[in-house]
Design a protein around this motif. Structure first.
Motif, short mmCIF file in Angstrom:
data_model
loop_
_atom_site.label_atom_id
_atom_site.label_comp_id
_atom_site.label_asym_id
_atom_site.label_seq_id
_atom_site.Cartn_x
_atom_site.Cartn_y
_atom_site.Cartn_z
N GLY A 120 1.10 -1.61 0.06
CA GLY A 120 0.06 -0.22 -0.14
C GLY A 120 0.95 1.21 0.07
N ASP A 121 0.52 2.51 -0.06
CA ASP A 121 0.93 3.42 0.09
C ASP A 121 1.18 3.75 1.58
OD1 ASP A 121 1.51 6.25 0.18
OD2 ASP A 121 -0.20 6.84 -1.00
N ALA A 122 2.63 3.89 2.15
CA ALA A 122 2.72 4.36 2.97
C ALA A 122 2.66 5.70 3.34
CB ALA A 122 4.51 4.08 3.41
N ARG A 124 -0.80 7.10 3.02
CA ARG A 124 -1.76 6.87 3.00
C ARG A 124 -2.92 7.57 1.95
NH1 ARG A 124 -2.65 3.70 8.55
NH2 ARG A 124 -0.68 3.52 9.25
N ARG A 125 -2.06 8.07 0.85
CA ARG A 125 -2.89 9.44 0.19
C ARG A 125 -3.29 8.46 -0.78
NH1 ARG A 125 2.19 13.09 -1.16
NH2 ARG A 125 2.58 14.20 0.33
N SER A 126 -3.74 7.43 -0.68
CA SER A 126 -4.24 6.56 -2.05
C SER A 126 -4.12 4.78 -1.12
CB SER A 126 -4.21 6.74 -2.90
OG SER A 126 -2.83 5.70 -3.37
N VAL A 127 -5.22 4.29 -1.80
CA VAL A 127 -5.31 2.83 -1.15
C VAL A 127 -5.58 1.43 -2.49
CG1 VAL A 127 -6.77 3.45 0.81
CG2 VAL A 127 -8.15 2.67 -1.11
N PRO A 128 -4.79 0.70 -2.47
CA PRO A 128 -4.54 0.12 -3.85
C PRO A 128 -5.81 -0.14 -4.78
CG PRO A 128 -3.87 -0.98 -1.97
CD PRO A 128 -5.01 -0.34 -1.30
#
Length: 271
Positions: A120-122, A124-128
């Protein structure tokens, strides 16, 4: 020969009397925990190698007997339904466990099916973006029962079902409430994990959280060692045991006394 003697000092005696039984009790408690873990591991291994059962049979089992049972599901994934379990770390990388909502046709139940881990995006700006497989599947899974309540920073809150859902735990009462409302109540309480050889999954090497029996045995040794050290300290502090080995030795003559004796003998011989 000097006899062994005790000279009890009240503070040392009180401290030993309070701590020694507690240390021994903690040691035996850890041994009991090791025995429990051994029995649990044996039971879980027996369930894992047992013949697969269907969802209807799993529902009839007590919850504590469901863990690691092989379960076969047959049906289809609910379109677009993707649940991402937050903050799952693999090899130092931030990511998510991906859950699908799977409809088992034989039992008429929906199940939360853990399909594995994705990065994932560490920040936390986007989700898979995860695709939901289409079509009919017969899949081999394993039932998973968490060993305890998860630690949560805050309770998940959901106003509506908007896929994908990002959650801290799939055991969240808020999550299960909104899913049951959308699925007409047919949601199995037990999580199922997709086995490694099955399609439609991702990385499936879930960490083992149970403490091994050997670790509890190591803790027991530590507690018993501390109790033995405390007992040795008490004996040394409250007795003459250290002085027993030094008794019975003749006193050593000083150099001065030897020379004086020699001088006296010379003077006697001169007279």
């Amino acid at each position: 020969m000097t006899a062994f003697k005790l000279d009890l000092e009240w503070r040392t005696t009180l401290t030993t009397a309070l701590l020694f039984p507690g240390l021994i009790a903690l040691g035996f408690w850890q041994l009991d925990r090791a025995q429990e873990k051994s029995e649990l591991a044996l039971s879980e291994s027996q369930r894992a190698i047992a013949a697969p059962i269907d969802v209807a049979s799993l529902i009839e089992m007590p919850t504590e007997e469901r863990a690691y049972r092989a379960v076969t599901v047959s049906g289809e994934y609910v379109p677009d339904a993707v649940i991402l379990l937050d903050n799952q770390i693999r090899d130092g990388r931030y990511g998510h466990d991906v859950y699908g909502v799977f409809y088992d046709q034989d039992s008429g139940q929906h199940v939360l099916l853990n399909r594995g881990w994705v990065p994932g995006d560490a920040s936390r700006r986007s989700v898979p973006q995860v695709e939901v497989p289409m079509g009919q599947f017969t899949l081999s899974t394993s039932a998973y029962v968490p060993p305890g309540e998860p630690y949560l920073l805050a309770e998940d809150q959901f106003n509506s079902l908007e896929w994908p859902l990002l959650v801290q735990t799939v055991s969240s009462p808020a999550l299960r409430k909104i899913l049951r409302a959308d699925l007409s109540g047919s949601l199995l309480a037990t999580e199922l994990r997709l086995l490694a050889q099955e399609p439609t999954g991702f990385r499936r090497d879930w960490p083992v959280v149970n403490v091994s029996p050997e670790k509890h045995q190591g803790y027991a040794v530590q507690w018993f060692t501390m109790a033995a050290a405390l007992l040795v300290f008490f004996v040394i502090r409250s007795s003459n045991v250290l002085s027993l080995g030094r008794t019975g030795r003749p006193p050593e003559k000083s150099l001065g006394s030897s020379s004086d004796t020699g001088s006296a003998e010379e003077n006697t011989s001169d007279h």
